[in-house]
Design a protein around this motif. Structure first.
Motif, PDB file in Angstrom:
ATOM      1  N   PHE A  43      18.232  -5.947  28.874  1.00  0.00           N
ATOM      2  CA  PHE A  43      17.985  -4.664  29.177  1.00  0.00           C
ATOM      3  C   PHE A  43      16.284  -4.836  29.725  1.00  0.00           C
ATOM      4  O   PHE A  43      16.030  -4.317  30.490  1.00  0.00           O
ATOM      5  CB  PHE A  43      17.764  -3.901  27.978  1.00  0.00           C
ATOM      6  N   SER A  44      15.543  -6.003  29.089  1.00  0.00           N
ATOM      7  CA  SER A  44      14.450  -6.507  29.664  1.00  0.00           C
ATOM      8  C   SER A  44      14.569  -6.908  31.074  1.00  0.00           C
ATOM      9  O   SER A  44      13.513  -6.280  31.830  1.00  0.00           O
ATOM     10  CB  SER A  44      13.789  -7.441  28.619  1.00  0.00           C
ATOM     11  N   ALA A  55      15.428  -1.583  44.372  1.00  0.00           N
ATOM     12  CA  ALA A  55      16.091  -0.860  43.116  1.00  0.00           C
ATOM     13  C   ALA A  55      16.268   0.669  43.748  1.00  0.00           C
ATOM     14  O   ALA A  55      15.400   1.260  44.309  1.00  0.00           O
ATOM     15  CB  ALA A  55      15.148  -1.036  42.047  1.00  0.00           C
ATOM     16  N   ILE A  56      17.391   1.325  43.059  1.00  0.00           N
ATOM     17  CA  ILE A  56      17.560   2.726  43.005  1.00  0.00           C
ATOM     18  C   ILE A  56      17.826   3.108  41.589  1.00  0.00           C
ATOM     19  O   ILE A  56      18.951   2.729  41.156  1.00  0.00           O
ATOM     20  CB  ILE A  56      18.994   2.923  43.873  1.00  0.00           C
ATOM     21  N   TYR A  57      17.008   3.654  40.911  1.00  0.00           N
ATOM     22  CA  TYR A  57      16.862   4.143  39.686  1.00  0.00           C
ATOM     23  C   TYR A  57      16.635   5.462  39.607  1.00  0.00           C
ATOM     24  O   TYR A  57      15.893   6.114  40.094  1.00  0.00           O
ATOM     25  CB  TYR A  57      15.484   3.396  38.997  1.00  0.00           C
ATOM     26  N   THR A  58      17.792   6.170  38.995  1.00  0.00           N
ATOM     27  CA  THR A  58      17.780   7.647  39.226  1.00  0.00           C
ATOM     28  C   THR A  58      18.707   8.329  37.974  1.00  0.00           C
ATOM     29  O   THR A  58      19.627   7.569  37.604  1.00  0.00           O
ATOM     30  CB  THR A  58      18.263   7.912  40.338  1.00  0.00           C
ATOM     31  N   ASP A  59      18.410   9.531  37.851  1.00  0.00           N
ATOM     32  CA  ASP A  59      19.581  10.154  37.072  1.00  0.00           C
ATOM     33  C   ASP A  59      20.474  10.948  38.138  1.00  0.00           C
ATOM     34  O   ASP A  59      19.997  11.799  38.937  1.00  0.00           O
ATOM     35  CB  ASP A  59      18.972  11.409  36.200  1.00  0.00           C
ATOM     36  N   GLU A 143      24.040   0.867  32.541  1.00  0.00           N
ATOM     37  CA  GLU A 143      25.376   1.761  32.436  1.00  0.00           C
ATOM     38  C   GLU A 143      25.441   2.070  30.928  1.00  0.00           C
ATOM     39  O   GLU A 143      26.277   3.230  30.938  1.00  0.00           O
ATOM     40  CB  GLU A 143      26.459   0.834  32.763  1.00  0.00           C
ATOM     41  N   GLU A 144      24.752   1.798  29.973  1.00  0.00           N
ATOM     42  CA  GLU A 144      24.710   2.367  28.685  1.00  0.00           C
ATOM     43  C   GLU A 144      23.938   3.483  28.534  1.00  0.00           C
ATOM     44  O   GLU A 144      23.762   4.014  27.193  1.00  0.00           O
ATOM     45  CB  GLU A 144      24.888   1.196  27.656  1.00  0.00           C
ATOM     46  N   THR A 145      23.186   3.943  29.502  1.00  0.00           N
ATOM     47  CA  THR A 145      22.165   5.087  29.210  1.00  0.00           C
ATOM     48  C   THR A 145      22.491   6.146  30.205  1.00  0.00           C
ATOM     49  O   THR A 145      23.653   6.266  30.887  1.00  0.00           O
ATOM     50  CB  THR A 145      20.641   4.632  29.752  1.00  0.00           C
ATOM     51  N   ASP A 146      21.715   7.148  30.157  1.00  0.00           N
ATOM     52  CA  ASP A 146      21.750   8.414  31.037  1.00  0.00           C
ATOM     53  C   ASP A 146      21.440   8.260  32.537  1.00  0.00           C
ATOM     54  O   ASP A 146      21.533   8.995  33.289  1.00  0.00           O
ATOM     55  CB  ASP A 146      21.091   9.447  30.488  1.00  0.00           C
ATOM     56  N   THR A 147      21.053   7.339  32.850  1.00  0.00           N
ATOM     57  CA  THR A 147      20.403   6.957  34.309  1.00  0.00           C
ATOM     58  C   THR A 147      21.270   5.496  34.693  1.00  0.00           C
ATOM     59  O   THR A 147      21.894   4.638  34.213  1.00  0.00           O
ATOM     60  CB  THR A 147      18.834   6.474  34.335  1.00  0.00           C
TER      61      THR A 147
END
Length: 208
Positions: A43-44, A55-59, A143-147
């Motif tokens: 995760f780090s 990167a594409i980081y999003t909800d 993939e284990e988070t909401d984003t």
């Protein structure tokens, strides 16, 4: 710390990890703060790439149009243009997507079914019709988070990162099969509505 990480698998040297993050565009402050999660090194690694240029980081669920706008901007330097041709008026999720690359050459269209389509399905279907030198990968810890967190990079960059990380690469990155398929179309494909103007106000160069 690195040797004792419970989720590390075959953990590479710290120097190799930092080199891999640098290749992928992790910013200096993220490199200096690494690792940010002492109990989860994977995760780090992913966290260090949130602000990377590729990167594409999003909800995805709340801003699907903005997410795909980010994707198009990542692809534009490689001569790939994308647009949403049709969307769900209530949810904003895309119903039909059009791609074009090689100037007025290849055009591809996909129709997206379902009330809440999966971003993985769209991006990994997209990868199948991108120029051969480009690759899309998901950051597995997110993939284990909401984003969502994905990277679009030239394939040789990912190949070098794989060399640096060894078997641990599969603890960090994932690719997924997609039920969607972009099909090649002919003629001059234009969006039905003025969607580009609404979503690409900050990317006027696309309209030239």
């Amino acid at each position: 710390l690195l040797a004792g990480n419970a989720m590390s698998g075959d953990l590479p040297d710290r120097e190799n990890i930092i080199d891999a993050l640098t290749l992928l565009g992790a910013p200096e402050d993220a490199l200096g703060a690494f690792p940010t999660h002492a109990d989860n090194l994977a995760f780090s690694f992913a966290d260090a790439l949130v602000a990377a240029p590729a990167a594409i980081y999003t909800d995805w669920r709340f801003h699907p149009g903005e997410v795909l706008n980010e994707v198009w901007q990542r692809l534009f330097p490689y001569g790939v243009k994308g647009m949403i041709d049709e969307e769900d008026e209530e949810t904003g999720f895309p119903k039909k997507i059009i791609l074009q690359y090689n100037d007025v050459g290849s055009r591809f269209r996909v129709r997206v079914k379902g009330e809440e389509p999966c971003l993985h399905d769209i991006l990994f279907a997209l990868e199948k019709v991108l120029p051969a030198e480009l690759q899309v990968l998901s950051l597995l810890p997110y993939e284990e988070t909401d984003t969502y967190l994905h990277l679009i990079q030239p394939a040789p960059v990912f190949a070098r990162v794989r060399d640096l990380l060894g078997p641990w690469f599969s603890k960090v990155f994932a690719a997924h099969a997609s039920p969607l398929k972009f099909t090649k179309t002919g003629g001059n494909v234009k969006p039905k509505r003025n969607y580009i103007k609404n979503y690409l106000k900050d990317a006027k160069k696309w309209l030239v």
